[in-house]
Design a protein around this motif. Structure first.
Motif, PDB file in Angstrom:
ATOM      1  N   THR A   8      -6.980  16.315  35.933  1.00 38.44           N
ATOM      2  CA  THR A   8      -8.174  16.983  36.513  1.00 38.44           C
ATOM      3  C   THR A   8      -7.765  17.389  38.181  1.00 38.44           C
ATOM      4  O   THR A   8      -7.899  18.805  38.178  1.00 38.44           O
ATOM      5  CB  THR A   8      -9.172  16.096  36.693  1.00 38.44           C
ATOM      6  N   LEU A   9      -7.320  16.439  38.707  1.00 45.20           N
ATOM      7  CA  LEU A   9      -6.753  17.007  40.189  1.00 45.20           C
ATOM      8  C   LEU A   9      -5.231  16.666  40.362  1.00 45.20           C
ATOM      9  O   LEU A   9      -4.538  17.535  40.808  1.00 45.20           O
ATOM     10  CB  LEU A   9      -7.695  16.138  41.130  1.00 45.20           C
ATOM     11  N   PHE A  10      -4.678  15.793  39.745  1.00 45.70           N
ATOM     12  CA  PHE A  10      -3.323  15.471  39.529  1.00 45.70           C
ATOM     13  C   PHE A  10      -2.948  16.010  38.296  1.00 45.70           C
ATOM     14  O   PHE A  10      -3.106  15.210  37.392  1.00 45.70           O
ATOM     15  CB  PHE A  10      -2.934  13.967  39.970  1.00 45.70           C
ATOM     16  N   LEU A  27       3.767  20.680  38.490  1.00 49.01           N
ATOM     17  CA  LEU A  27       2.785  19.360  38.708  1.00 49.01           C
ATOM     18  C   LEU A  27       1.958  20.015  39.823  1.00 49.01           C
ATOM     19  O   LEU A  27       2.346  20.150  40.872  1.00 49.01           O
ATOM     20  CB  LEU A  27       3.468  18.388  39.126  1.00 49.01           C
ATOM     21  N   ASP A  28       0.802  20.142  39.655  1.00 50.92           N
ATOM     22  CA  ASP A  28      -0.488  20.655  40.683  1.00 50.92           C
ATOM     23  C   ASP A  28      -1.115  19.581  41.340  1.00 50.92           C
ATOM     24  O   ASP A  28      -1.499  18.706  40.398  1.00 50.92           O
ATOM     25  CB  ASP A  28      -1.032  21.822  39.936  1.00 50.92           C
ATOM     26  N   GLY A  29      -1.458  19.647  42.375  1.00 48.56           N
ATOM     27  CA  GLY A  29      -2.491  18.601  43.082  1.00 48.56           C
ATOM     28  C   GLY A  29      -1.905  17.496  43.810  1.00 48.56           C
ATOM     29  O   GLY A  29      -2.625  16.661  44.037  1.00 48.56           O
ATOM     30  N   CYS A  30      -0.389  17.445  43.876  1.00 47.86           N
ATOM     31  CA  CYS A  30       0.164  16.367  44.377  1.00 47.86           C
ATOM     32  C   CYS A  30      -0.032  16.697  46.007  1.00 47.86           C
ATOM     33  O   CYS A  30       0.395  17.529  46.513  1.00 47.86           O
ATOM     34  CB  CYS A  30       1.628  16.262  44.099  1.00 47.86           C
ATOM     35  N   PRO A  31      -0.504  15.298  46.560  1.00 44.43           N
ATOM     36  CA  PRO A  31      -0.726  15.778  48.133  1.00 44.43           C
ATOM     37  C   PRO A  31       0.503  15.878  48.856  1.00 44.43           C
ATOM     38  O   PRO A  31       1.443  15.570  48.479  1.00 44.43           O
ATOM     39  CB  PRO A  31      -1.464  14.404  48.467  1.00 44.43           C
ATOM     40  N   ALA A  32       0.272  16.490  50.154  1.00 45.26           N
ATOM     41  CA  ALA A  32       1.668  16.904  50.736  1.00 45.26           C
ATOM     42  C   ALA A  32       1.912  15.685  51.662  1.00 45.26           C
ATOM     43  O   ALA A  32       1.115  14.541  51.729  1.00 45.26           O
ATOM     44  CB  ALA A  32       1.078  17.940  51.900  1.00 45.26           C
ATOM     45  N   GLY A  33       3.056  15.613  51.872  1.00 49.60           N
ATOM     46  CA  GLY A  33       3.511  14.509  52.719  1.00 49.60           C
ATOM     47  C   GLY A  33       4.176  13.146  52.014  1.00 49.60           C
ATOM     48  O   GLY A  33       4.398  12.197  52.896  1.00 49.60           O
ATOM     49  N   ILE A  34       4.161  13.282  50.969  1.00 55.54           N
ATOM     50  CA  ILE A  34       4.748  12.203  50.165  1.00 55.54           C
ATOM     51  C   ILE A  34       6.198  12.179  49.953  1.00 55.54           C
ATOM     52  O   ILE A  34       6.959  13.186  49.759  1.00 55.54           O
ATOM     53  CB  ILE A  34       4.326  11.998  48.525  1.00 55.54           C
ATOM     54  N   ALA A 343      -2.949   8.022  39.099  1.00 60.78           N
ATOM     55  CA  ALA A 343      -2.816   9.172  40.349  1.00 60.78           C
ATOM     56  C   ALA A 343      -4.094  10.063  40.274  1.00 60.78           C
ATOM     57  O   ALA A 343      -4.664  10.430  41.403  1.00 60.78           O
ATOM     58  CB  ALA A 343      -1.471   9.863  40.089  1.00 60.78           C
ATOM     59  N   ASP A 344      -4.550  10.577  39.038  1.00 57.89           N
ATOM     60  CA  ASP A 344      -5.552  11.359  38.953  1.00 57.89           C
ATOM     61  C   ASP A 344      -7.035  10.835  39.351  1.00 57.89           C
ATOM     62  O   ASP A 344      -7.635  11.330  40.143  1.00 57.89           O
ATOM     63  CB  ASP A 344      -5.550  11.962  37.470  1.00 57.89           C
ATOM     64  N   TYR A 345      -7.203   9.538  38.887  1.00 53.72           N
ATOM     65  CA  TYR A 345      -8.370   8.748  39.516  1.00 53.72           C
ATOM     66  C   TYR A 345      -8.328   8.182  40.674  1.00 53.72           C
ATOM     67  O   TYR A 345      -9.382   8.357  41.230  1.00 53.72           O
ATOM     68  CB  TYR A 345      -8.619   7.759  38.424  1.00 53.72           C
ATOM     69  N   THR A 346      -7.119   8.193  41.331  1.00 55.95           N
ATOM     70  CA  THR A 346      -7.170   7.788  42.783  1.00 55.95           C
ATOM     71  C   THR A 346      -7.644   9.035  43.368  1.00 55.95           C
ATOM     72  O   THR A 346      -8.474   8.864  44.478  1.00 55.95           O
ATOM     73  CB  THR A 346      -5.604   7.526  43.263  1.00 55.95           C
ATOM     74  N   LEU A 347      -7.077  10.142  43.172  1.00 54.03           N
ATOM     75  CA  LEU A 347      -7.508  11.336  43.887  1.00 54.03           C
ATOM     76  C   LEU A 347      -8.998  11.632  43.661  1.00 54.03           C
ATOM     77  O   LEU A 347      -9.810  11.891  44.733  1.00 54.03           O
ATOM     78  CB  LEU A 347      -6.881  12.604  43.586  1.00 54.03           C
ATOM     79  N   LEU A 348      -9.379  11.526  42.505  1.00 51.26           N
ATOM     80  CA  LEU A 348     -10.790  11.796  42.072  1.00 51.26           C
ATOM     81  C   LEU A 348     -11.741  10.683  42.754  1.00 51.26           C
ATOM     82  O   LEU A 348     -12.867  11.204  43.227  1.00 51.26           O
ATOM     83  CB  LEU A 348     -11.255  11.447  40.570  1.00 51.26           C
ATOM     84  N   ASN A 349     -11.332   9.614  43.238  1.00 48.19           N
ATOM     85  CA  ASN A 349     -12.138   8.669  43.923  1.00 48.19           C
ATOM     86  C   ASN A 349     -12.244   8.968  45.291  1.00 48.19           C
ATOM     87  O   ASN A 349     -13.443   8.654  46.102  1.00 48.19           O
ATOM     88  CB  ASN A 349     -11.461   7.038  43.818  1.00 48.19           C
ATOM     89  N   ARG A 350     -11.216   9.856  45.679  1.00 43.05           N
ATOM     90  CA  ARG A 350     -11.414  10.114  47.350  1.00 43.05           C
ATOM     91  C   ARG A 350     -12.581  11.124  47.399  1.00 43.05           C
ATOM     92  O   ARG A 350     -12.816  11.621  48.574  1.00 43.05           O
ATOM     93  CB  ARG A 350     -10.096  10.594  47.755  1.00 43.05           C
ATOM     94  N   THR A 351     -13.017  11.748  46.339  1.00 48.17           N
ATOM     95  CA  THR A 351     -13.952  12.933  46.645  1.00 48.17           C
ATOM     96  C   THR A 351     -15.541  12.447  46.538  1.00 48.17           C
ATOM     97  O   THR A 351     -16.468  13.178  46.819  1.00 48.17           O
ATOM     98  CB  THR A 351     -13.916  13.686  45.565  1.00 48.17           C
ATOM     99  N   ILE A 352     -15.769  10.982  46.302  1.00 47.66           N
ATOM    100  CA  ILE A 352     -17.148  10.433  45.895  1.00 47.66           C
ATOM    101  C   ILE A 352     -17.912   9.873  47.156  1.00 47.66           C
ATOM    102  O   ILE A 352     -19.092   9.811  47.104  1.00 47.66           O
ATOM    103  CB  ILE A 352     -17.106   9.342  44.751  1.00 47.66           C
ATOM    104  N   LYS A 353     -17.210   9.345  48.322  1.00 44.42           N
ATOM    105  CA  LYS A 353     -17.886   8.877  49.399  1.00 44.42           C
ATOM    106  C   LYS A 353     -16.851   8.845  50.482  1.00 44.42           C
ATOM    107  O   LYS A 353     -15.667   9.046  50.554  1.00 44.42           O
ATOM    108  CB  LYS A 353     -18.299   7.608  48.927  1.00 44.42           C
ATOM    109  N   LEU A 354     -17.676   8.749  51.753  1.00 44.93           N
ATOM    110  CA  LEU A 354     -16.929   8.825  52.978  1.00 44.93           C
ATOM    111  C   LEU A 354     -16.333   7.598  53.161  1.00 44.93           C
ATOM    112  O   LEU A 354     -16.514   6.360  52.553  1.00 44.93           O
ATOM    113  CB  LEU A 354     -17.907   9.060  54.284  1.00 44.93           C
TER     114      LEU A 354
END
Length: 354
Positions: A8-10, A27-34, A343-354
């Motif tokens: 979905t995101l990753f 591979l789309d959606g991989c965060p920068a700086g890794i 990895a996908d679910y880790t990125l999804l989790n970052r979208t649900i709460k502060l």
């Protein structure tokens, strides 16, 4: 052809055929700086590549990955990561005998019926060679996941089973033998059995167990996108997979609820882990573990009866270079698909709460 993208995101999209110029992916959606260890990526590919031992296909491919975008000075840029693996050792003439006939239990017939055309050279897009692209993306996902550890190993070949829980095993021994079984005695028996099956011109199936550790609580989405549902989809998308079970799996039906329930410790962990680290579709912080069943490889080097494109009965013989048992080379594929999901679910989790 739809269905070439996973996540979905990753998100990974793959391209290429077994006997084409190259296979690869974006591979789309991989965060920068890794900061990427490119050698580690190649090492995972080497674990999957053909010709690495006497018990796998003898097709010789270096499987060297070339990156074209998304990486600069050893770090991800946040833009799509494009890569390719060039095919160098195709022997397409090995498949000329099946140009107009269908191999039993292969995708030949259904591809022809669905598309009206098929690439008969090694199965084309349906070949397990496509999974090399998944291993590249999964190796990147592993590095994004940091402390999360993913280990897969062969736990069964035919009727030979490793009757030990993963807690009893030393994962450092997985790569110590060509079967990738972390028990020396069992691995030796499995290796000899696979060699025997290969000599007979036949094939055998097996089981891979995968363990994911150091997982935070909260990965996974309720209802349709449960974590175990996505892991199941990921594993069932791998060629030759026939079954997936996590936690207590099918053995759990033999237990009473009072014994199966995972009682809590005061810190939120559980005394047992029959749930396999997932409750309500969401990770609970305990180890995630699951089994994947692989069927015997469909190509047997024996004479067999089949039908041609006109529906006539014909006889032919299996040819080419094929694995007598797919599970040793499938271990890094299982790890890769698990890493893509996590990895996908880790990125999804970052979208649900502060």
């Amino acid at each position: 052809m739809a269905g070439n993208t996973f996540g979905t995101l990753f998100k990974l999209s793959t391209f290429g055929e077994s006997h084409g110029v190259a296979i690869g992916g974006v591979l789309d959606g991989c965060p920068a700086g890794i900061e990427l260890n490119l050698e580690a990526i190649q090492e995972d590919l080497d674990r999957r590549k053909p010709g690495q031992s006497a018990i796998v296909t003898q097709r010789k491919e270096p499987d060297t990955v070339e990156f074209y975008s998304g990486i600069f000075e050893g770090k991800t840029t946040g833009t799509p990561i494009g890569f390719a693996i060039h095919n160098t050792n195709q022997k397409s003439h090995d498949y000329s005998h099946i140009k107009d006939s269908y191999r039993p239990s292969h995708a030949d017939y259904v591809y022809d019926q669905k598309y009206g055309f098929r690439d008969y050279r090694g199965g084309g897009r349906s070949s397990a060679r496509e999974t090399a692209s998944r291993v590249v993306a999964g190796a990147i996902a592993k590095q994004f996941l940091g402390d999360m550890k993913i280990n897969a190993y062969v736990s069964q070949v035919g009727e030979l089973s490793l009757n030990k829980s993963y807690q009893e095993l030393d994962f450092s021994l997985i790569e110590s033998n060509p079967v990738r079984c972390p028990d020396t005695a069992t691995a030796a028996k499995m290796e000899e059995y696979i060699k025997k099956i290969k000599k007979e011109g036949d094939t055998v199936g097996g089981v891979i167990t995968c363990v994911i550790q150091n997982i935070p609580v909260g990965l996974g989405e309720p209802v349709f996108d449960k974590l175990h549902a996505e892991l199941g989809k990921a594993m069932l998308s791998i060629n030759a997979v026939k079954g997936f079970e996590y936690g207590s799996g099918f053995e759990g039906v033999k237990m009473k609820g009072s014994a199966h329930n995972d009682q809590f410790n005061t810190d939120g962990t559980t005394k047992t882990n029959h749930s396999g680290g997932i409750q309500g579709g969401i990770s609970n912080g305990m180890d995630i573990y699951f089994n994947i069943a692989f069927k015997p490889v469909a190509t047997v080097i024996q004479a067999y009866d089949t039908i041609d494109r006109e529906g006539n009965k014909v006889s032919t013989q299996g040819k080419g270079r094929h694995d007598p048992c797919v599970v040793p080379r499938a271990v890094p594929i299982v790890e890769a698909m698990a890493a893509l999901v996590m990895a996908d679910y880790t990125l999804l989790n970052r979208t649900i709460k502060l």
